[in-house]
Design a protein around this motif. Structure first.
Motif, PDB file in Angstrom:
ATOM      1  N   PRO A   1       5.920 -11.007  -5.359  1.00 51.98           N
ATOM      2  CA  PRO A   1       4.592 -10.417  -5.603  1.00 51.98           C
ATOM      3  C   PRO A   1       4.432  -9.010  -5.030  1.00 51.98           C
ATOM      4  O   PRO A   1       3.780  -8.173  -5.648  1.00 51.98           O
ATOM      5  CB  PRO A   1       3.636 -11.408  -4.934  1.00 51.98           C
ATOM      6  N   ARG A   2       5.056  -8.743  -3.872  1.00 50.97           N
ATOM      7  CA  ARG A   2       4.877  -7.421  -3.263  1.00 50.97           C
ATOM      8  C   ARG A   2       5.541  -6.347  -4.131  1.00 50.97           C
ATOM      9  O   ARG A   2       4.971  -5.264  -4.334  1.00 50.97           O
ATOM     10  CB  ARG A   2       5.448  -7.426  -1.846  1.00 50.97           C
ATOM     11  N   ALA A   3       6.702  -6.667  -4.659  1.00 55.15           N
ATOM     12  CA  ALA A   3       7.384  -5.722  -5.556  1.00 55.15           C
ATOM     13  C   ALA A   3       6.611  -5.577  -6.866  1.00 55.15           C
ATOM     14  O   ALA A   3       6.515  -4.477  -7.428  1.00 55.15           O
ATOM     15  CB  ALA A   3       8.810  -6.200  -5.826  1.00 55.15           C
ATOM     16  N   LEU A   4       6.051  -6.670  -7.345  1.00 51.24           N
ATOM     17  CA  LEU A   4       5.240  -6.615  -8.563  1.00 51.24           C
ATOM     18  C   LEU A   4       4.053  -5.676  -8.376  1.00 51.24           C
ATOM     19  O   LEU A   4       3.752  -4.847  -9.239  1.00 51.24           O
ATOM     20  CB  LEU A   4       4.753  -8.021  -8.932  1.00 51.24           C
ATOM     21  N   LEU A   5       3.391  -5.781  -7.227  1.00 50.36           N
ATOM     22  CA  LEU A   5       2.238  -4.904  -6.968  1.00 50.36           C
ATOM     23  C   LEU A   5       2.660  -3.433  -6.996  1.00 50.36           C
ATOM     24  O   LEU A   5       1.918  -2.578  -7.478  1.00 50.36           O
ATOM     25  CB  LEU A   5       1.595  -5.254  -5.627  1.00 50.36           C
ATOM     26  N   ARG A   6       3.864  -3.147  -6.507  1.00 52.09           N
ATOM     27  CA  ARG A   6       4.348  -1.756  -6.527  1.00 52.09           C
ATOM     28  C   ARG A   6       4.470  -1.235  -7.949  1.00 52.09           C
ATOM     29  O   ARG A   6       4.262  -0.041  -8.190  1.00 52.09           O
ATOM     30  CB  ARG A   6       5.703  -1.657  -5.808  1.00 52.09           C
ATOM     31  N   GLU A   7       4.776  -2.125  -8.897  1.00 48.92           N
ATOM     32  CA  GLU A   7       4.858  -1.672 -10.301  1.00 48.92           C
ATOM     33  C   GLU A   7       3.497  -1.198 -10.801  1.00 48.92           C
ATOM     34  O   GLU A   7       3.407  -0.462 -11.783  1.00 48.92           O
ATOM     35  CB  GLU A   7       5.383  -2.789 -11.204  1.00 48.92           C
ATOM     36  N   PHE A   8       2.429  -1.672 -10.164  1.00 48.47           N
ATOM     37  CA  PHE A   8       1.078  -1.230 -10.528  1.00 48.47           C
ATOM     38  C   PHE A   8       0.605  -0.102  -9.599  1.00 48.47           C
ATOM     39  O   PHE A   8      -0.567   0.254  -9.607  1.00 48.47           O
ATOM     40  CB  PHE A   8       0.099  -2.407 -10.435  1.00 48.47           C
ATOM     41  N   GLY A   9       1.530   0.409  -8.774  1.00 53.03           N
ATOM     42  CA  GLY A   9       1.176   1.486  -7.862  1.00 53.03           C
ATOM     43  C   GLY A   9       0.432   1.014  -6.633  1.00 53.03           C
ATOM     44  O   GLY A   9      -0.201   1.816  -5.942  1.00 53.03           O
ATOM     45  N   THR A  10       0.500  -0.287  -6.344  1.00 51.46           N
ATOM     46  CA  THR A  10      -0.237  -0.849  -5.206  1.00 51.46           C
ATOM     47  C   THR A  10       0.740  -1.156  -4.075  1.00 51.46           C
ATOM     48  O   THR A  10       1.630  -1.987  -4.223  1.00 51.46           O
ATOM     49  CB  THR A  10      -0.963  -2.141  -5.635  1.00 51.46           C
ATOM     50  N   GLU A  11       0.578  -0.458  -2.973  1.00 51.80           N
ATOM     51  CA  GLU A  11       1.432  -0.677  -1.796  1.00 51.80           C
ATOM     52  C   GLU A  11       0.566  -1.318  -0.719  1.00 51.80           C
ATOM     53  O   GLU A  11      -0.324  -0.692  -0.172  1.00 51.80           O
ATOM     54  CB  GLU A  11       1.990   0.664  -1.316  1.00 51.80           C
ATOM     55  N   LEU A  12       0.831  -2.595  -0.442  1.00 54.52           N
ATOM     56  CA  LEU A  12       0.063  -3.279   0.602  1.00 54.52           C
ATOM     57  C   LEU A  12       0.731  -3.042   1.947  1.00 54.52           C
ATOM     58  O   LEU A  12       1.959  -3.020   2.040  1.00 54.52           O
ATOM     59  CB  LEU A  12       0.042  -4.793   0.338  1.00 54.52           C
ATOM     60  N   ALA A  13      -0.092  -2.903   2.999  1.00 57.41           N
ATOM     61  CA  ALA A  13       0.467  -2.808   4.347  1.00 57.41           C
ATOM     62  C   ALA A  13       1.232  -4.098   4.645  1.00 57.41           C
ATOM     63  O   ALA A  13       0.862  -5.179   4.169  1.00 57.41           O
ATOM     64  CB  ALA A  13      -0.658  -2.609   5.364  1.00 57.41           C
ATOM     65  N   ALA A  14       2.323  -3.961   5.421  1.00 56.81           N
ATOM     66  CA  ALA A  14       3.208  -5.110   5.681  1.00 56.81           C
ATOM     67  C   ALA A  14       2.450  -6.273   6.312  1.00 56.81           C
ATOM     68  O   ALA A  14       2.797  -7.432   6.102  1.00 56.81           O
ATOM     69  CB  ALA A  14       4.367  -4.676   6.580  1.00 56.81           C
ATOM     70  N   GLU A  15       1.405  -5.958   7.091  1.00 59.44           N
ATOM     71  CA  GLU A  15       0.700  -7.037   7.801  1.00 59.44           C
ATOM     72  C   GLU A  15      -0.323  -7.760   6.903  1.00 59.44           C
ATOM     73  O   GLU A  15      -0.923  -8.749   7.326  1.00 59.44           O
ATOM     74  CB  GLU A  15       0.021  -6.512   9.074  1.00 59.44           C
ATOM     75  N   VAL A  16      -0.527  -7.282   5.685  1.00 57.90           N
ATOM     76  CA  VAL A  16      -1.449  -7.963   4.778  1.00 57.90           C
ATOM     77  C   VAL A  16      -0.710  -9.098   4.062  1.00 57.90           C
ATOM     78  O   VAL A  16       0.293  -8.859   3.384  1.00 57.90           O
ATOM     79  CB  VAL A  16      -2.048  -6.991   3.739  1.00 57.90           C
ATOM     80  N   ALA A  17      -1.192 -10.330   4.245  1.00 57.53           N
ATOM     81  CA  ALA A  17      -0.572 -11.485   3.596  1.00 57.53           C
ATOM     82  C   ALA A  17      -1.005 -11.542   2.139  1.00 57.53           C
ATOM     83  O   ALA A  17      -2.128 -11.163   1.792  1.00 57.53           O
ATOM     84  CB  ALA A  17      -0.975 -12.762   4.323  1.00 57.53           C
TER      85      ALA A  17
END
Lengths: 192, 109, 95
Positions: free
Chosen positions: A129-145
């Motif tokens: 999911p974290r890599a998927l979000l990057r495809e939408f330009g969304t970078e979540l902070a590492a501490e966000v679950a």
């Protein structure tokens, strides 16, 4: 598989004729249904989000009963699947997917977008999911679950995003204008 | 441990149905097409017909899904979303005897 | 006949390790990747008619539906997320 020799446009032509002949669905009824369906759009969900950000009792209603919250905004929900709303928090981000088909909160967001129905989105959402979000330009902070929501059954799920910084004092209409379709599925995050 | 062969992927080891796509490796390496795609008249009409059939109790959304899941895997992945739907609708209505295949062929010409 | 009480939030459950896919035509709303996995009931969502029957236009009983939470890392170590998913009571057993 049957009808392998027919193109799907021909199948539709045949269905259209037979359903009209049998009195099941005539052209006027189909046209009316298209108009109704086209009327549902992400602006409705955005108005709900903006109100939740500015009206605490409405936010509470939305999280307890999304269907009632949609109806309170004049969105028709009768006969439609119940709506559930999941709230993003400072350390928790929700991402909605339907790995089995394409269940989507259509009543409040309209037709599902192309990407939501794609095999790539459905495969990746539960596994990377974290890599998927990057495809939408969304970078979540590492501490966000991340909490993935696989929409498998009778509910439809939308995300209540966090109100972005820099929107202090904005009214609901101005807030609604910054909330996009993807923000309410969790692939993107609204910003001021 | 270094001698261990990595286990086969879960999705290869179990009798997964072809539409059950969570985590399936074949699609993990495909980019998600995030661009907007507008629906056309065909898409809207198929969607509207499905809704009417559901509202009138002729065919449920669960039956639609079963019809889509019954498509051959290559067809499922080749067809657009609403092309899958129209094939599933026709197959279910024929199966239920709401329409006949012969009549549909006649009317499709 | 009274219905059994719904499982409360926090109940540990296991998804039945079963593959109806191997036994002929079926329609299932429990993803393959959760079969045999342990999760925790987040909350009961109500009762809904059994889609496995509705898909064949057969008489469909109402079943309890639950939002159940899983740790996706236990399924795919790289997943780095947890999961909420709707599951029907017939797919859940005590863990």
């Amino acid at each position: 598989m049957i009808l392998t020799d027919l193109d799907e446009h021909d199948i539709l032509k045949g269905l259209r004729t037979l359903l009209a002949q049998k009195g099941i669905a005539g052209p006027a009824e189909i046209a009316e249904r298209i108009v109704q369906t086209d009327a549902a759009n992400p602006g409705q969900g955005a108005a709900m989000v903006a109100r939740a950000w500015t009206d605490p009792p409405y936010r509470a209603l939305m999280l307890a009963d999304g269907t009632k919250a949609a109806e309170a905004m004049g969105i028709p929900m009768r006969g439609l699947p119940p709506l559930g709303v999941l709230e993003n928090q400072p350390g928790l981000h929700h991402l909605v997917v339907c790995t089995l088909c394409s269940c989507y909160p259509r009543a409040v967001l309209g037709y599902p977008p192309f990407w939501y129905k794609s095999a790539a989105y459905r495969a990746k959402a539960v596994r990377s999911p974290r890599a998927l979000l990057r495809e939408f330009g969304t970078e979540l902070a590492a501490e966000v679950a991340i909490r993935v929501v696989d929409s498998t059954a009778d509910y439809r799920w939308m995300v209540l995003p966090q109100r972005p910084a820099g929107t202090e004092g904005w009214d609901a209409a101005r807030l609604a204008a910054i909330v996009r379709e993807g923000d309410m599925i969790g692939v993107t995050i609204p910003s001021a | 441990m270094s001698d261990d062969v990595p286990p086969a992927d879960l999705s290869d080891r179990v009798p997964r149905a072809m539409h059950d796509l969570g985590g399936v490796p074949r699609f993990l390496c495909q980019a998600v097409d995030t661009a907007p795609h507008a629906l056309d008249a065909f898409d809207r009409e198929v969607d509207a017909i499905r809704q009417i059939l559901g509202a009138k109790g002729v065919m449920s959304v669960d039956e639609l899904r079963r019809g889509i899941e019954s498509l051959p895997e290559d067809v499922y992945h080749r067809l657009s979303y609403y092309r899958r739907w129209v094939r599933a609708i026709a197959a279910i209505l024929i199966e239920k005897g709401v329409i006949s295949e012969t009549a549909l062929r006649e009317a499709a010409r | 006949m009274t219905r059994p009480a719904l499982l409360p939030a926090g109940t540990r459950v296991r998804v039945r390790l079963d593959w109806p896919e191997t036994r002929g035509p079926c329609h299932i709303r429990t993803p393959y990747y959760l079969r045999g996995q342990e999760g925790v009931v987040e909350r009961p969502l109500g009762r809904f008619r059994n889609p496995e029957q509705l898909a064949f236009a057969r008489p469909a009983e109402e079943l309890a539906l639950y939002h159940v939470r899983f740790d996706l890392r236990r399924i795919w170590p790289e997943a780095d997320a947890d999961l909420l998913v709707e599951l029907f009571e017939t797919w859940l057993e005590a863990a």
